[in-house]
Scaffold this motif. Sequence first.
Motif, mmCIF file in Angstrom:
data_model
loop_
_atom_site.group_PDB
_atom_site.id
_atom_site.type_symbol
_atom_site.label_atom_id
_atom_site.label_comp_id
_atom_site.label_asym_id
_atom_site.label_seq_id
_atom_site.Cartn_x
_atom_site.Cartn_y
_atom_site.Cartn_z
ATOM 1 N N ALA A 87 0.991 -1.327 -0.014
ATOM 2 C CA ALA A 87 -0.055 -0.083 -0.186
ATOM 3 C C ALA A 87 0.880 1.314 0.101
ATOM 4 C CB ALA A 87 -1.033 0.087 1.117
ATOM 5 N N GLY A 88 0.206 2.346 -0.314
ATOM 6 C CA GLY A 88 1.155 3.634 -0.293
ATOM 7 C C GLY A 88 2.034 3.760 -1.469
ATOM 8 N N ASN A 89 3.224 4.494 -1.468
ATOM 9 C CA ASN A 89 4.190 4.563 -2.136
ATOM 10 C C ASN A 89 5.004 3.147 -2.397
ATOM 11 O OD1 ASN A 89 3.403 7.071 -2.800
ATOM 12 N ND2 ASN A 89 5.113 8.048 -1.730
ATOM 13 N N ALA A 90 4.718 2.255 -1.571
ATOM 14 C CA ALA A 90 5.314 0.998 -1.913
ATOM 15 C C ALA A 90 4.635 0.051 -2.800
ATOM 16 C CB ALA A 90 5.425 0.037 -0.449
ATOM 17 N N MET A 91 3.574 0.372 -3.293
ATOM 18 C CA MET A 91 2.647 -0.248 -4.456
ATOM 19 C C MET A 91 2.632 0.414 -5.762
ATOM 20 S SD MET A 91 -1.261 0.861 -3.461
ATOM 21 C CE MET A 91 -2.226 -0.436 -4.600
ATOM 22 N N ALA A 92 2.547 -0.161 -6.671
ATOM 23 C CA ALA A 92 2.455 0.453 -8.040
ATOM 24 C C ALA A 92 1.215 1.600 -8.026
ATOM 25 C CB ALA A 92 2.172 -0.504 -9.306
ATOM 26 N N ALA A 93 1.393 2.795 -8.139
ATOM 27 C CA ALA A 93 0.496 3.783 -7.985
ATOM 28 C C ALA A 93 -0.837 3.617 -8.729
ATOM 29 C CB ALA A 93 0.826 4.968 -8.620
ATOM 30 N N PRO A 94 -2.365 3.438 -7.934
ATOM 31 C CA PRO A 94 -3.282 3.057 -8.410
ATOM 32 C C PRO A 94 -3.765 4.324 -9.392
ATOM 33 C CG PRO A 94 -3.559 3.658 -6.383
ATOM 34 C CD PRO A 94 -2.117 3.454 -6.637
ATOM 35 N N THR A 95 -3.351 5.570 -9.505
ATOM 36 C CA THR A 95 -3.666 6.532 -10.302
ATOM 37 C C THR A 95 -2.608 6.928 -11.260
ATOM 38 O OG1 THR A 95 -2.712 7.823 -8.708
ATOM 39 C CG2 THR A 95 -4.872 7.718 -8.595
ATOM 40 N N GLY A 96 -1.643 5.869 -11.666
ATOM 41 C CA GLY A 96 -0.704 5.912 -12.655
ATOM 42 C C GLY A 96 0.214 7.214 -12.501
ATOM 43 N N MET A 97 0.040 7.871 -13.469
ATOM 44 C CA MET A 97 1.163 9.223 -13.514
ATOM 45 C C MET A 97 0.142 10.611 -13.244
ATOM 46 S SD MET A 97 1.221 9.830 -17.832
ATOM 47 C CE MET A 97 2.002 11.301 -17.624
ATOM 48 N N VAL A 98 -1.013 10.175 -12.905
ATOM 49 C CA VAL A 98 -1.984 11.225 -12.451
ATOM 50 C C VAL A 98 -2.007 11.820 -11.020
ATOM 51 C CG1 VAL A 98 -4.476 11.805 -12.583
ATOM 52 C CG2 VAL A 98 -3.494 10.372 -14.203
ATOM 53 N N TYR A 99 -2.019 13.074 -10.760
ATOM 54 C CA TYR A 99 -1.794 13.654 -9.537
ATOM 55 C C TYR A 99 -3.140 14.225 -9.615
ATOM 56 C CZ TYR A 99 0.555 15.494 -5.185
ATOM 57 O OH TYR A 99 0.676 15.602 -3.818
ATOM 58 N N GLY A 100 -4.261 13.657 -9.175
ATOM 59 C CA GLY A 100 -5.827 14.390 -9.322
ATOM 60 C C GLY A 100 -5.876 15.921 -8.816
ATOM 61 N N GLY A 101 -5.560 16.237 -7.429
ATOM 62 C CA GLY A 101 -5.639 17.181 -6.930
ATOM 63 C C GLY A 101 -4.954 17.040 -5.637
ATOM 64 N N ALA A 102 -5.096 18.266 -4.824
ATOM 65 C CA ALA A 102 -4.392 18.265 -3.402
ATOM 66 C C ALA A 102 -4.877 17.150 -2.456
ATOM 67 C CB ALA A 102 -4.839 19.618 -2.857
ATOM 68 N N GLY A 103 -3.711 16.444 -2.125
ATOM 69 C CA GLY A 103 -4.047 15.126 -1.401
ATOM 70 C C GLY A 103 -3.949 13.679 -2.521
ATOM 71 N N GLY A 104 -3.619 14.101 -3.568
ATOM 72 C CA GLY A 104 -3.423 12.940 -4.383
ATOM 73 C C GLY A 104 -2.598 11.837 -4.116
ATOM 74 N N THR A 105 -1.709 12.054 -3.161
ATOM 75 C CA THR A 105 -0.833 11.031 -2.704
ATOM 76 C C THR A 105 -1.512 10.219 -1.588
ATOM 77 O OG1 THR A 105 0.256 12.482 -1.284
ATOM 78 C CG2 THR A 105 1.413 12.185 -3.376
ATOM 79 N N LEU A 106 -2.181 11.192 -0.518
ATOM 80 C CA LEU A 106 -2.487 10.533 0.607
ATOM 81 C C LEU A 106 -4.094 9.832 0.550
ATOM 82 C CD1 LEU A 106 -1.248 13.100 3.343
ATOM 83 C CD2 LEU A 106 -0.457 10.900 2.883
ATOM 84 N N GLY A 107 -4.670 10.461 -0.281
ATOM 85 C CA GLY A 107 -5.958 9.796 -0.555
ATOM 86 C C GLY A 107 -5.881 8.407 -1.026
ATOM 87 N N PRO A 108 -5.121 7.842 -2.132
ATOM 88 C CA PRO A 108 -5.057 6.618 -2.332
ATOM 89 C C PRO A 108 -4.324 5.823 -1.212
ATOM 90 C CG PRO A 108 -4.433 8.101 -4.253
ATOM 91 C CD PRO A 108 -4.482 8.766 -3.257
ATOM 92 N N ALA A 109 -3.240 6.415 -0.502
ATOM 93 C CA ALA A 109 -2.643 5.721 0.708
ATOM 94 C C ALA A 109 -3.478 5.447 1.571
ATOM 95 C CB ALA A 109 -1.369 6.770 1.192
#
Length: 559
Positions: A505-527
């Motif tokens: 999970a988190g940055n240890a997995m292949a990002a579920p949003t690919g190359m996309v940063y959807g908006g503020a919190g785009g890292t922590l939402g998926p995490a």
Amino acid sequence: MTGQTAKERYDVVVLGTGAAGLTAALAAADAGASVGLFEKGDLVGGTTALASGVAWIPANKYAAEAGVEDSAEEALDYLASLSHGMILPELAEAFVRTGPELVDWLETRTPLQLRLVPGFPDYHPERPGGKPRGGRSLEPELFSFDELGPWADRFVGAPRPMYVTETPIGGGTGFLEADVEAERRARRIEGLGRAMVGALLKGCLDRGVEPRTGARATDLLVESGRVVGVRIQRAEGVVDVRADRGVVIATGGFEWDEALAASFLRGPMSYPASVPTNTGDGLRMTMRAGAMLGCMREAWWVPVAVIPGQSIQGRQGVQLVLRERTLPRSIMVNRSGRRFTNEAANYNALGGAFHQFDAARFEYMNQPCWLVFDQGFVDRYGGFGVPAGGRMPAWVTQAATLHGLAGQLGIPATELERTVDRWNWLVTAGRDTDHGRGESAYDGWCGDRRHYPGRAATLGPLDEGPFYAVEIHSSTLGTKGGPRTTADGEVLDVDGDVIPGLWAAGNAMAAPTGMVYGGAGGTLGPALVFGYRAGRSAAGTPALAEPLATGSSRQEERA
């Protein structure tokens, strides 16, 4: 100490104490599992503790309560419009449809309470399904570290007693009334990333899950093809920790390992803005287990400035350059003295500009580059830790004229002067027809809020000497590459089959949003979402939200 003791056996073992790891541990414990939680560093919190603590969660209840219309379908359309084929539909579906479930679970079952950051636009709000007036970015409520007892002083980062909405990136001034700040500090009340980590840790402690720090995971224990535990190295020795149900890897990315970064990332990256413990331990363990990898070229790109004397855990610290490059009276130029991008674009998108390659010269065209601004900028806005009207520090390059500034930077003076003349003409015309700065609803968000929304929030001339320059580096908040997983975080092998007993999970997995940063919190939402899904799945109680079947698509579903 080598070997195994009764205390070193759990149902679920979680590696890492950032948002993903703590959420996974808390979710597994809440589902009834015994949980062992291990942290490589001596302090807890990971990069989350350094962050703003904002989580991007589409179709959330707080937005609905504020009158913002949103839906899972709109969010999926938005992500699909930006995906460039790198987002697996089942992961996007799981992320978007689990968000509301996660929010309810946090509110009812944990100390972490979220609230809306009003108006914060998506990073590409003009795309299909985008939200130019916000609604998807949530931040933690303030949290008192007095609730953590002896753990209160064992966190990464420094106390920040503010909401995001009180900082410049959230629409505030960055300053609190003296009595408000004094009261919050006296009660050890914090906001932002440390508030998120503190609340999640409190939830873990309430369920008897206490982190073991200074505990680096080095190898997975595998028996008959199943992961049954992990080898942990501590100052006093090595111990094999058994996991009867499974191991959740949430160890962050690999950006601090120079060899891994050079091997996988698509372009230049220096001075990571994360914790130095992110050296790819989880990546190496999953590779040894035969994991299929994904998104390895990608990172959560961000421009930074190196501030002399600033450090993080003994390594060079940096300042994220968000506000300074968005405010009027500033531009970025490359070694040719030319503008090369929309300076006010979201920071992840700037990674593409930094990675442009000149095939003839065989060099990256826009590294190095500099943020150039004038005395009017300093007088009106300040920047780099200096208040409006203050004096720029000696480490900032400065000169009475643009010609003199160019000489100090080693760039063509005539070209820099021509670039500034062109910029000033565009400002007078009221529109940046060269790079589109100010055209997106996002562009002015971190700019001069007196003129937001509107182009004037980010457009302004450079015409008051002296002139200043700060070198800008292509950096990252963390890498995005890692093992491919199912929607529940189960790690897949190179044939696409689940590796029994292993989650990520988190940055240890292949990002579920690919190359996309959807908006503020785009890292922590998926995490948060995939930490929740992985923790529950490892405990044997999967999340309620059901994703699409692996390999399907929304188009096939609609057909």
